[in-house]
Motif scaffolding. Structure first.
Motif, PDB file in Angstrom:
ATOM      1  N   GLN A  32       0.828  -1.216   0.000  1.00 40.86           N
ATOM      2  CA  GLN A  32       0.000   0.000   0.000  1.00 40.86           C
ATOM      3  C   GLN A  32       0.862   1.267   0.000  1.00 40.86           C
ATOM      4  OE1 GLN A  32      -3.795  -1.859   2.438  1.00 40.86           O
ATOM      5  NE2 GLN A  32      -3.053   0.158   3.011  1.00 40.86           N
ATOM      6  N   VAL A  33       1.959   1.240   0.771  1.00 43.29           N
ATOM      7  CA  VAL A  33       2.836   2.415   0.806  1.00 43.29           C
ATOM      8  C   VAL A  33       3.409   2.661  -0.584  1.00 43.29           C
ATOM      9  CG1 VAL A  33       4.975   3.369   1.741  1.00 43.29           C
ATOM     10  CG2 VAL A  33       3.413   2.144   3.237  1.00 43.29           C
ATOM     11  N   ALA A  34       3.892   1.593  -1.230  1.00 43.82           N
ATOM     12  CA  ALA A  34       4.429   1.746  -2.590  1.00 43.82           C
ATOM     13  C   ALA A  34       3.315   2.146  -3.546  1.00 43.82           C
ATOM     14  CB  ALA A  34       5.081   0.441  -3.037  1.00 43.82           C
ATOM     15  N   GLY A  35       2.115   1.567  -3.347  1.00 45.30           N
ATOM     16  CA  GLY A  35       0.988   1.842  -4.236  1.00 45.30           C
ATOM     17  C   GLY A  35       0.561   3.292  -4.218  1.00 45.30           C
ATOM     18  N   VAL A  36       0.415   3.879  -3.026  1.00 44.62           N
ATOM     19  CA  VAL A  36      -0.004   5.281  -2.991  1.00 44.62           C
ATOM     20  C   VAL A  36       1.103   6.189  -3.538  1.00 44.62           C
ATOM     21  CG1 VAL A  36      -1.698   5.057  -1.133  1.00 44.62           C
ATOM     22  CG2 VAL A  36       0.672   5.602  -0.554  1.00 44.62           C
ATOM     23  N   ILE A  39       2.958   5.413  -6.110  1.00 41.03           N
ATOM     24  CA  ILE A  39       2.772   5.335  -7.567  1.00 41.03           C
ATOM     25  C   ILE A  39       1.562   6.166  -7.996  1.00 41.03           C
ATOM     26  CG2 ILE A  39       2.169   3.776  -9.466  1.00 41.03           C
ATOM     27  CD1 ILE A  39       3.841   1.623  -7.943  1.00 41.03           C
TER      28      ILE A  39
END
Lengths: 233, 99
Positions: free
Chosen positions: A53-57, A59
């Motif tokens: 989720q941290v990487a996703g937000v 991006i």
């Protein structure tokens, strides 16, 4: 069935409390990157994972491509595949395909760690663990996202380090114990720093993929893992 | 691009990664390389995500650094995840009051 569910709830309470405070940091992070409270909560409800989720937000905020999103989630979350394989050896007879498809949603590092330590795992035990953990994860996200706008900058800034602190707490103890893990951690950290300051044009998601794949492949060759080790993550 | 699409893709990929092996797989992975790769990948991912991002995580390099040092020390002594995480944040906050 009912008692298995309640046992899952009980065993999951520590996970719930841990998730509550960690996801608070995620909520603040998501809002600080320009996401709405609803989006932040929606992500936590549908993903139930911290690093992804941290990487996703990141991006999303950077307007990255969907290919980048898919590959990043794949690399960061591939460990769940291995946990799923490991956990599948412990399932009791009532775990049919339908239950497997439902319960797989709850495979996180912490839920896996609790479930795999049981003698055998029933569907309702997994559901209990998952429901209580997700409750902590989603409500913490909501509180963080909502409070992120209200809290003074000194507090919300300081909460920004919570998730990274948790990541360090996951990687440092095994790195202390095993040379292979230490090598993986150090190589990935050095490569990631090089990407940050030298190859600035490579976006964050891809940089994480390249760094971690190189580090893990190197260690797989030079620090082979003994047979039973694949169950511990 | 609509955020709904991002979230759907994110959630879909994450779910399939969990669901497919858990539902279909009944045997153990034999390839030592692949097994080792899967064993090391979580640590490598978390490390790459944390360094150097943690040094900017509070919006101030000095407080981030203090928080990082506290987290590393407490993690080294194997304190629970949540203790390490919150202590790092508390250290960054308290130090921030003095600068």
């Amino acid at each position: 069935m009912k008692s298995d569910f309640l046992k899952g709830i009980r065993d999951g309470i520590p996970i719930c409390l841990g998730y509550l405070s960690v996801s608070f940091g995620f909520g603040i992070l998501a809002v600080s990157l320009g996401l709405s409270i609803l989006s932040a909560v929606g992500i936590s409800l549908t993903n139930l994972t911290s690093a992804g989720q941290v990487a996703g937000v990141g991006i999303i905020a950077a307007g990255g491509s969907l290919v980048e999103m898919v590959l990043t989630q794949l690399v960061i979350n591939i460990r769940y595949s291995l946990m799923g394989i490991s956990l599948s050896q412990k399932l009791d007879g009532s775990f049919n395909t339908m239950h497997r498809m439902l319960a797989s949603f709850g495979i996180t590092d912490e839920i896996f760690a609790v479930a795999v330590s049981q003698k055998s795992v029933s569907p309702y035990y997994m559901y209990g663990l998952t429901v209580i953990s997700a409750l902590g994860w989603v409500s913490g996200t909501f509180l963080g996202a909502a409070a992120g706008n209200i809290l003074p900058a000194s507090v919300s800034g300081a909460m920004g380090i919570v998730l990274y602190g948790m990541f360090l707490a996951i990687i440092i103890p095994p790195a202390k114990k095993e040379k292979g893990v230490l090598a993986a951690v150090l190589i990935a950290a050095v490569l990631s720093t090089v990407f940050e300051y030298v190859f600035k044009s490579v976006s964050g998601g891809f940089a994480i993929i390249i760094c971690s794949v190189l580090a893990a492949a190197f260690c797989a060759v030079f620090f082979p893992v003994p047979d039973e080790k694949e169950d511990e993550t | 691009m609509s955020i709904i699409i991002y979230i759907a893709v994110m959630a879909g990929v994450t779910y399939l990664i969990r669901m497919i092996p858990f539902t279909l797989f009944r045997k153990k992975i034999k390839s030592p390389f692949f097994r080792g790769f899967l064993y090391y990948i979580p640590y490598a991912v978390l490390s790459a995500m944390t360094i150097p991002a943690i040094f900017y995580s509070t919006g101030n390099t000095a407080t981030s650094l203090i928080g990082t040092v506290v987290a590393v020390v407490l993690a080294y002594f194997k304190l629970p995840l949540i203790v390490v995480a919150l202590a790092a944040s508390a250290a960054a906050f308290i130090f921030g009051l003095f600068i």
